[in-house]
Design a protein around this motif. Sequence first.
Motif, short mmCIF file in Angstrom:
data_model
loop_
_atom_site.label_atom_id
_atom_site.label_comp_id
_atom_site.label_asym_id
_atom_site.label_seq_id
_atom_site.Cartn_x
_atom_site.Cartn_y
_atom_site.Cartn_z
N LEU A 192 12.76 7.05 8.14
CA LEU A 192 11.50 6.73 7.50
C LEU A 192 11.52 5.36 6.96
O LEU A 192 12.40 4.92 6.10
CB LEU A 192 11.36 7.82 6.35
N HIS A 193 10.40 4.64 7.42
CA HIS A 193 10.56 3.38 6.79
C HIS A 193 9.14 3.00 5.96
O HIS A 193 7.93 3.55 6.47
CB HIS A 193 10.11 2.41 7.96
N LEU A 194 9.38 2.73 4.50
CA LEU A 194 8.07 2.63 3.88
C LEU A 194 8.08 1.02 3.50
O LEU A 194 9.02 0.38 3.25
CB LEU A 194 8.35 3.42 2.69
N SER A 195 6.76 0.69 3.48
CA SER A 195 6.55 -0.68 2.93
C SER A 195 5.18 -0.94 2.30
O SER A 195 4.36 0.06 2.54
CB SER A 195 6.58 -1.55 3.99
N VAL A 196 5.10 -1.55 0.99
CA VAL A 196 3.92 -1.59 0.59
C VAL A 196 3.42 -3.06 0.61
O VAL A 196 4.04 -4.06 0.43
CB VAL A 196 4.06 -1.59 -1.04
N LYS A 197 2.09 -3.24 1.02
CA LYS A 197 1.47 -4.50 1.24
C LYS A 197 0.35 -4.66 0.17
O LYS A 197 -0.65 -3.95 0.02
CB LYS A 197 0.89 -4.69 2.47
N GLU A 198 0.30 -5.90 -0.47
CA GLU A 198 -0.73 -6.16 -1.33
C GLU A 198 -1.54 -7.06 -0.67
O GLU A 198 -1.07 -8.43 -0.25
CB GLU A 198 -0.28 -6.68 -2.67
N LYS A 199 -3.03 -7.06 -0.90
CA LYS A 199 -3.78 -8.21 -0.43
C LYS A 199 -4.19 -9.24 -1.74
O LYS A 199 -4.68 -8.71 -2.73
CB LYS A 199 -5.20 -7.75 -0.13
N GLU A 200 -3.91 -10.33 -1.52
CA GLU A 200 -3.97 -11.35 -2.43
C GLU A 200 -5.20 -12.21 -2.25
O GLU A 200 -5.58 -12.64 -1.26
CB GLU A 200 -2.42 -12.36 -2.92
N GLU A 221 3.70 -8.66 1.39
CA GLU A 221 4.57 -7.45 1.65
C GLU A 221 5.64 -7.56 0.36
O GLU A 221 6.21 -8.47 0.19
CB GLU A 221 5.60 -7.47 2.90
N THR A 222 5.31 -6.42 -0.55
CA THR A 222 6.08 -6.49 -1.92
C THR A 222 7.28 -5.58 -1.87
O THR A 222 8.05 -6.10 -2.54
CB THR A 222 5.13 -6.08 -3.04
N HIS A 223 7.26 -4.48 -1.34
CA HIS A 223 8.24 -3.59 -1.30
C HIS A 223 8.56 -3.10 -0.09
O HIS A 223 7.71 -3.18 0.91
CB HIS A 223 8.02 -2.31 -2.24
N ASP A 224 10.02 -2.75 0.11
CA ASP A 224 10.39 -2.24 1.74
C ASP A 224 11.47 -1.22 1.49
O ASP A 224 12.34 -1.61 0.44
CB ASP A 224 10.82 -3.80 2.34
N ALA A 225 11.52 -0.27 2.30
CA ALA A 225 12.27 0.77 1.86
C ALA A 225 12.67 1.63 3.11
O ALA A 225 11.68 1.74 4.05
CB ALA A 225 12.12 1.82 1.00
N ASP A 226 13.92 1.68 3.32
CA ASP A 226 14.41 2.47 4.83
C ASP A 226 15.01 3.84 4.18
O ASP A 226 16.28 3.62 3.66
CB ASP A 226 15.25 1.54 5.60
N LEU A 227 14.65 4.89 4.66
CA LEU A 227 15.26 6.06 4.20
C LEU A 227 15.74 6.82 5.38
O LEU A 227 14.78 7.55 5.84
CB LEU A 227 14.35 6.81 3.15
N GLY A 228 16.70 6.72 6.29
CA GLY A 228 16.93 7.19 7.21
C GLY A 228 15.92 6.71 8.23
O GLY A 228 15.86 5.48 8.72
#
Length: 73
Positions: free
Chosen positions: A38-46, A29-36
């Motif tokens: 809304l929960h966003l996360s970016v996952k990269e497969k290594e 998991e590389t990025h994580d953001a909480d906007l109220g």
Amino acid sequence: MGVLKIVGIVLIVAGAAALSYKQFSYTKETHDADLGALHLSVKEKESVAIPAWLGGGAVVLGIVLLVLPSRKS
């Protein structure tokens, strides 16, 4: 069964697995953001490649540990 024999068996199994699979992958998991609400996360497969010489070396070392005579004092 001695500790060296158990380590030898583990090395043989791990080396055989490394020779048969050749690589393993995991998700990071590389990025994580909480906007109220809304929960966003970016996952990269290594992916990590396992060299064939490493798997073969582990098998050979495991066989050597199994063949070595045990020391009894």
